[in-house]
Design a protein around this motif. Structure first.
Motif, short mmCIF file in Angstrom:
data_model
loop_
_atom_site.label_atom_id
_atom_site.label_comp_id
_atom_site.label_asym_id
_atom_site.label_seq_id
_atom_site.Cartn_x
_atom_site.Cartn_y
_atom_site.Cartn_z
N UNK A 1 0.83 -1.20 0.00
CA UNK A 1 0.00 0.00 0.00
C UNK A 1 0.87 1.26 0.00
N UNK A 2 1.98 1.23 0.74
CA UNK A 2 2.90 2.37 0.78
C UNK A 2 3.49 2.61 -0.61
N UNK A 3 3.89 1.56 -1.29
CA UNK A 3 4.46 1.70 -2.63
C UNK A 3 3.42 2.24 -3.61
N UNK A 4 2.20 1.76 -3.49
CA UNK A 4 1.13 2.24 -4.36
C UNK A 4 0.85 3.72 -4.12
N UNK A 5 0.79 4.13 -2.86
CA UNK A 5 0.56 5.55 -2.55
C UNK A 5 1.69 6.42 -3.08
N UNK A 6 2.92 5.96 -2.94
CA UNK A 6 4.06 6.73 -3.43
C UNK A 6 3.99 6.89 -4.95
N UNK A 7 3.64 5.85 -5.64
CA UNK A 7 3.54 5.92 -7.10
C UNK A 7 2.43 6.86 -7.53
N UNK A 8 1.30 6.82 -6.84
CA UNK A 8 0.20 7.73 -7.16
C UNK A 8 0.62 9.17 -6.92
N UNK A 9 1.33 9.42 -5.82
CA UNK A 9 1.81 10.77 -5.53
C UNK A 9 2.71 11.28 -6.65
N UNK A 10 3.68 10.47 -7.06
CA UNK A 10 4.60 10.87 -8.13
C UNK A 10 3.83 11.10 -9.43
N UNK A 11 2.92 10.19 -9.76
CA UNK A 11 2.13 10.35 -10.98
C UNK A 11 1.27 11.60 -10.97
N UNK A 12 0.69 11.92 -9.82
CA UNK A 12 -0.15 13.12 -9.72
C UNK A 12 0.67 14.38 -9.93
N UNK A 13 1.80 14.48 -9.26
CA UNK A 13 2.64 15.67 -9.38
C UNK A 13 3.19 15.82 -10.80
N UNK A 14 3.65 14.74 -11.38
CA UNK A 14 4.21 14.81 -12.73
C UNK A 14 3.13 15.12 -13.76
N UNK A 15 1.93 14.59 -13.57
CA UNK A 15 0.84 14.84 -14.51
C UNK A 15 0.45 16.31 -14.52
N UNK A 16 0.28 16.90 -13.35
CA UNK A 16 -0.10 18.31 -13.31
C UNK A 16 1.03 19.19 -13.84
N UNK A 17 2.28 18.78 -13.62
CA UNK A 17 3.42 19.54 -14.15
C UNK A 17 3.45 19.49 -15.67
N UNK A 18 3.29 18.29 -16.23
CA UNK A 18 3.25 18.17 -17.68
C UNK A 18 2.04 18.90 -18.26
N UNK A 19 0.94 18.91 -17.52
CA UNK A 19 -0.23 19.65 -17.98
C UNK A 19 0.04 21.13 -18.06
N UNK A 20 0.78 21.67 -17.10
CA UNK A 20 1.15 23.09 -17.13
C UNK A 20 2.06 23.37 -18.32
N UNK A 21 3.07 22.51 -18.53
CA UNK A 21 3.97 22.68 -19.67
C UNK A 21 3.21 22.63 -20.99
N UNK A 22 2.24 21.74 -21.10
CA UNK A 22 1.46 21.63 -22.33
C UNK A 22 0.64 22.88 -22.59
N UNK A 23 0.06 23.46 -21.52
CA UNK A 23 -0.73 24.67 -21.68
C UNK A 23 0.16 25.84 -22.10
N UNK A 24 1.31 25.97 -21.45
CA UNK A 24 2.23 27.06 -21.79
C UNK A 24 2.78 26.88 -23.21
N UNK A 25 3.01 25.64 -23.62
CA UNK A 25 3.55 25.37 -24.95
C UNK A 25 2.54 25.44 -26.06
N UNK A 26 1.28 25.69 -25.74
CA UNK A 26 0.26 25.81 -26.77
C UNK A 26 -0.28 24.48 -27.26
N UNK A 27 -0.36 23.51 -26.39
CA UNK A 27 -0.93 22.20 -26.72
C UNK A 27 -2.16 21.97 -25.84
N UNK A 28 -3.29 22.58 -26.15
CA UNK A 28 -4.47 22.41 -25.29
C UNK A 28 -4.97 20.98 -25.25
N UNK A 29 -4.80 20.23 -26.35
CA UNK A 29 -5.26 18.84 -26.34
C UNK A 29 -4.43 17.99 -25.38
N UNK A 30 -3.12 18.24 -25.34
CA UNK A 30 -2.27 17.50 -24.41
C UNK A 30 -2.48 17.97 -22.98
#
Length: 413
Positions: free
Chosen positions: A140-169
């Motif tokens: 359960x600890x490993x699963x929570x850690x992976x979800x945390x990393x995935x959540x942070x990286x997803x929102x970060x990539x989402x910000x980069x996509x918006x700034x880069x002009x990729x609304x679909x991404x």
């Protein structure tokens, strides 16, 4: 008699999502009150006691006092802000659908900051807690850690996509981020539902069953939502496929080998292994069937982009069992876990990690297509001699000038 109009499934899904998120928000915000002040009212504990039993809810609280006590304040921050994210998510989704650009951007900034602060609180708890000492154990600890990393990286990539002009991404990454966040309310729903299916199990055992499929369920939901919101038949610069038949066959072979290892291992662990295996296989097979059918339907309908995205995620799903087995080996060796716990941890993170990887490939596919168009633009642009010359201006013809115009035309012929 007029037939009643059918309600689109997307509308039903949206309403269900909003109801779940809004209903879970106060549960998340008050969930840790009993740990800070024993006896304090908590909506989640009250609901759980009536959905299952009072003893089940009391035992769940008692078993989490020790693990949460190592970082209670960060966990309170995490849970309160997690409840806020449950409210901000539907706002983001609805403003994007309604094209409320300014409101969407403003709430998007608040959403991203809230994600970072909330995940920081969870990270402090995970860092201060050894995997074996975590609530529901190391898997359960490993699963929570992976979800945390995935959540942070997803929102970060989402910000980069918006700034880069990729609304679909941007849309895809934010949906994936919210999918990871939805593991929290879905887990609470399973706390109330699974004891009826598996009576006598403690919450810790329920959690071990839940992590076998929660990752695959949320990322599959994010993919379905992305495809429902993207109605383009093709994407500029995207031609052919990055998943030809030989690649897809290789992914199936690797996945089949990993799946055979998983099935054989769980069948040798008795009733507990059979239960965990069923919790993994049923959602996995359902997701596989839908991806296979959708990519095939899109291909027959000439929707090349939909087919390509479905195939990329389909290949990722095929590779998930192989990744799970490969991840279990170092987890067992370097974290000192037993084989059942290590494999359960690998299975729990497999589909979520491979869906993240597939979204990365989809993003690269779109960005490569745009770059290809930029590079080939001057060479493929119509040349000057291909552009029709503008027609010579024609004088207006009035009743008085008509005879002269006809005479002039005859003389020219």
């Amino acid at each position: 008699m007029q037939r009643p109009r059918s309600i689109p499934w997307s509308r039903v899904a949206t309403i269900t999502l909003v109801v779940v998120c809004v209903g879970y928000a106060p549960i998340a915000m008050t969930g840790l009150w009993p740990y800070a002040h024993p006896g304090a009212p908590a909506l989640g504990e009250w609901v759980l006691a009536r959905a299952v039993s009072g003893r089940y809810a009391a035992d769940a609280v008692a078993t989490r006092v020790g693990p949460y006590g190592r970082a209670l304040l960060p966990m309170i921050i995490h849970s309160v802000l997690g409840g806020a994210l449950m409210l901000l998510g539907p706002v983001q989704f609805l403003t994007a659908v309604r094209r409320r650009t300014r409101l969407h951007r403003a709430t998007g900034v608040v959403f991203a900051v809230t994600v970072y602060v909330s995940m920081t609180g969870a990270a402090i708890y995970l860092v201060r807690t050894a995997p074996a000492d975590a609530f529901s154990g190391a898997a359960f600890w490993i699963d929570l850690t992976t979800i945390l990393i995935g959540t942070v990286m997803s929102v970060t990539f989402g910000i980069f996509a918006a700034v880069g002009g990729f609304p679909d991404l941007h849309q895809r990454w934010m949906l994936l981020c919210y999918g990871y966040l939805l593991t929290a309310p879905l887990l609470r729903l399973e706390w109330g539902a699974l004891p009826r299916l598996f009576p006598g199990l403690s919450m810790e055992e329920i959690n071990r069953v839940a992590i076998m499929h929660l990752g695959s369920v949320v990322v599959f939901g994010a993919l379905v939502a992305s495809r429902a919101m993207d109605r383009r038949r093709s994407v500029t610069g995207v031609r052919g496929t990055w998943v030809p038949t030989p690649v897809l066959v290789a992914a199936h072979l690797a996945g089949a080998a990993g799946m055979a290892w998983i099935v054989r291992s769980y069948l040798g662990w008795g009733a507990n292994g059979h239960r965990l295996l069923a919790a993994y296989l049923v959602p996995y097979c359902a997701a596989y069937a839908v991806m296979f059918a959708r990519q095939r339907t899109a291909g027959r309908g000439g929707r090349s982009w939909a087919r390509e995205e479905w195939r990329l995620h389909w290949a990722g799903l095929c590779l998930a069992p192989a990744f799970s087995v490969a991840a279990a080996l170092p987890l067992e060796r370097y974290l000192g876990l037993d084989s059942l716990t290590a494999l359960s941890a690998g299975v729990g993170i497999g589909c979520g990690v491979l869906a993240f990887a597939a979204t990365v490939v989809v993003s690269l596919r779109v960005m490569y297509g745009r770059e290809l168009v930029k590079r080939q633009g001057p060479a493929t642009a119509p040349s000057a001699h291909r552009i029709p010359a503008p027609a010579a201006p024609t004088a207006s013809v009035t009743p008085h000038t008509a005879p002269h115009a006809v005479r002039s035309a005859r003389e020219t012929i």
